[in-house]
Design a protein around this motif. Structure first.
Motif, short mmCIF file in Angstrom:
data_model
loop_
_atom_site.label_atom_id
_atom_site.label_comp_id
_atom_site.label_asym_id
_atom_site.label_seq_id
_atom_site.Cartn_x
_atom_site.Cartn_y
_atom_site.Cartn_z
N GLU A 87 0.82 -1.22 0.00
CA GLU A 87 0.00 0.00 0.00
C GLU A 87 0.85 1.27 0.00
O GLU A 87 0.41 2.32 -0.47
CB GLU A 87 -0.92 0.02 1.22
CG GLU A 87 -1.99 -1.04 1.21
CD GLU A 87 -2.72 -1.15 2.54
OE1 GLU A 87 -2.52 -0.29 3.43
OE2 GLU A 87 -3.50 -2.10 2.69
N LYS A 88 2.06 1.19 0.53
CA LYS A 88 2.94 2.36 0.64
C LYS A 88 3.68 2.68 -0.66
O LYS A 88 4.27 3.75 -0.79
CB LYS A 88 3.97 2.16 1.77
CG LYS A 88 3.36 1.98 3.14
CD LYS A 88 2.70 3.23 3.62
CE LYS A 88 2.14 3.04 5.03
NZ LYS A 88 1.46 4.22 5.50
N GLU A 91 2.96 6.07 -2.53
CA GLU A 91 3.48 7.21 -1.78
C GLU A 91 5.01 7.30 -1.94
O GLU A 91 5.56 8.39 -2.15
CB GLU A 91 3.11 7.09 -0.31
CG GLU A 91 3.64 8.22 0.54
CD GLU A 91 3.31 8.07 2.02
OE1 GLU A 91 3.21 9.10 2.69
OE2 GLU A 91 3.17 6.91 2.50
N ILE A 92 5.67 6.17 -1.88
CA ILE A 92 7.13 6.15 -2.02
C ILE A 92 7.52 6.55 -3.44
O ILE A 92 8.50 7.27 -3.64
CB ILE A 92 7.69 4.77 -1.62
CG1 ILE A 92 7.44 4.51 -0.13
CG2 ILE A 92 9.18 4.68 -1.93
CD1 ILE A 92 7.69 3.09 0.31
N HIS A 94 5.90 8.59 -5.35
CA HIS A 94 5.72 10.05 -5.40
C HIS A 94 6.92 10.75 -4.78
O HIS A 94 7.46 11.70 -5.35
CB HIS A 94 4.43 10.44 -4.68
CG HIS A 94 4.25 11.91 -4.52
ND1 HIS A 94 3.87 12.72 -5.57
CD2 HIS A 94 4.42 12.72 -3.45
CE1 HIS A 94 3.82 13.97 -5.14
NE2 HIS A 94 4.15 13.99 -3.86
N ILE A 95 7.34 10.29 -3.63
CA ILE A 95 8.50 10.89 -2.95
C ILE A 95 9.75 10.72 -3.81
O ILE A 95 10.53 11.66 -3.98
CB ILE A 95 8.70 10.24 -1.57
CG1 ILE A 95 7.56 10.62 -0.64
CG2 ILE A 95 10.04 10.65 -0.97
CD1 ILE A 95 7.51 9.79 0.61
N GLY A 166 4.90 6.17 7.75
CA GLY A 166 3.57 6.66 8.09
C GLY A 166 3.53 7.36 9.43
O GLY A 166 2.55 8.04 9.75
N TRP A 170 7.88 10.61 9.44
CA TRP A 170 7.70 10.30 8.03
C TRP A 170 6.77 11.32 7.37
O TRP A 170 7.04 11.80 6.27
CB TRP A 170 7.15 8.89 7.86
CG TRP A 170 6.89 8.53 6.44
CD1 TRP A 170 5.69 8.56 5.78
CD2 TRP A 170 7.85 8.09 5.47
NE1 TRP A 170 5.85 8.18 4.48
CE2 TRP A 170 7.17 7.89 4.26
CE3 TRP A 170 9.22 7.87 5.53
CZ2 TRP A 170 7.82 7.46 3.10
CZ3 TRP A 170 9.86 7.45 4.37
CH2 TRP A 170 9.16 7.25 3.18
N GLN A 171 5.69 11.66 8.05
CA GLN A 171 4.74 12.63 7.49
C GLN A 171 5.40 14.00 7.30
O GLN A 171 5.15 14.67 6.29
CB GLN A 171 3.50 12.75 8.39
CG GLN A 171 2.63 11.51 8.40
CD GLN A 171 2.16 11.09 7.02
OE1 GLN A 171 1.84 11.91 6.18
NE2 GLN A 171 2.16 9.79 6.78
N VAL A 174 7.48 13.75 4.15
CA VAL A 174 6.63 13.80 2.96
C VAL A 174 6.20 15.24 2.68
O VAL A 174 6.22 15.70 1.53
CB VAL A 174 5.41 12.87 3.11
CG1 VAL A 174 4.41 13.07 1.98
CG2 VAL A 174 5.85 11.42 3.18
N GLU A 175 5.81 15.97 3.73
CA GLU A 175 5.41 17.37 3.56
C GLU A 175 6.58 18.22 3.05
O GLU A 175 6.39 19.08 2.19
CB GLU A 175 4.89 17.94 4.88
CG GLU A 175 3.55 17.38 5.29
CD GLU A 175 3.14 17.79 6.70
OE1 GLU A 175 3.71 18.75 7.25
OE2 GLU A 175 2.24 17.12 7.25
N SER A 178 7.11 17.45 -0.61
CA SER A 178 6.03 18.04 -1.39
C SER A 178 6.19 19.56 -1.49
O SER A 178 5.92 20.14 -2.54
CB SER A 178 4.67 17.69 -0.77
OG SER A 178 4.47 16.30 -0.81
#
Length: 186
Positions: A87-88, A91-92, A94-95, A166, A170-171, A174-175, A178
């Motif tokens: 599921e990750k 997201e990975i 994208h990063i 997560g 980690w959040q 990610v921010e 982004s």
């Protein structure tokens, strides 16, 4: 049978039952509190240099150190048997697509076989980010074999942070990635 033999057997069985209960409750505590396991999952204390670990790139077969000096790196530990890891992946990905602009290298560290990893990451842009190492070296980086798990390592190969993909650190990462991408587009 003598009475003393029966009594001795009952004492042994009672002791084994108590040991079994103790181990079962300990396992129950570990399963229900995974954050307790993650605290012991770091390879070195935060701020210390990671040990040199050699790994082979999945696609290129080049051998390299998983944390090269001079560039910050995020070491990711995923398992093909872990549904949460699957599921990750988006997201990975994208990063990973924005990490070069942030000056960060992303590396997935594994001990799994090449065919298993190719199947797990099929149609993924992450295949070139996968590095395979020995189980012994893997455990030096991820002693508890946690997944999905990460290590943030700075340009001097010093461990900055670690945890479960997560979590709050980690959040924040990610921010930050982004926001760097948003600034680049503006």
């Amino acid at each position: 049978m003598s009475e003393s033999l029966v009594l001795f057997s009952l004492v042994i069985l009672a002791g084994l039952t108590l040991l079994n209960l103790h181990l079962t409750l300990g396992l129950y505590k570990i399963i229900n509190n995974p954050s307790l396991n993650v605290k012991d999952a770091h390879p070195v204390p935060i701020g210390e240099v990671l040990p040199p670990i050699s790994a082979r790139n999945l696609l290129g077969n080049q051998v390299t150190n998983v944390a090269t000096e001079g560039m910050p790196v995020v070491l990711l530990f995923l398992s093909s048997k872990c549904p949460t890891c699957k599921e990750k992946i988006p997201e990975i990905e994208h990063i990973d697509s924005h990490a070069p602009r942030a000056g960060v290298d992303i590396r997935l560290i594994s001990t799994e076989s090449k065919p298993r990893l190719m199947h797990f990451l099929k149609d993924s842009s992450l295949l070139h980010r996968v590095f395979i190492t020995s189980r012994k070296d893997y455990k030096k980086l991820n002693p508890s074999l946690a997944s999905p798990f990460y290590l943030f390592v700075d340009h001097d190969r010093q461990l900055q942070s670690f945890g479960t993909i997560g979590d709050s650190d980690w959040q924040v990462f990610v921010e930050q990635i982004s926001s760097i991408d948003s600034e680049a587009q503006a």
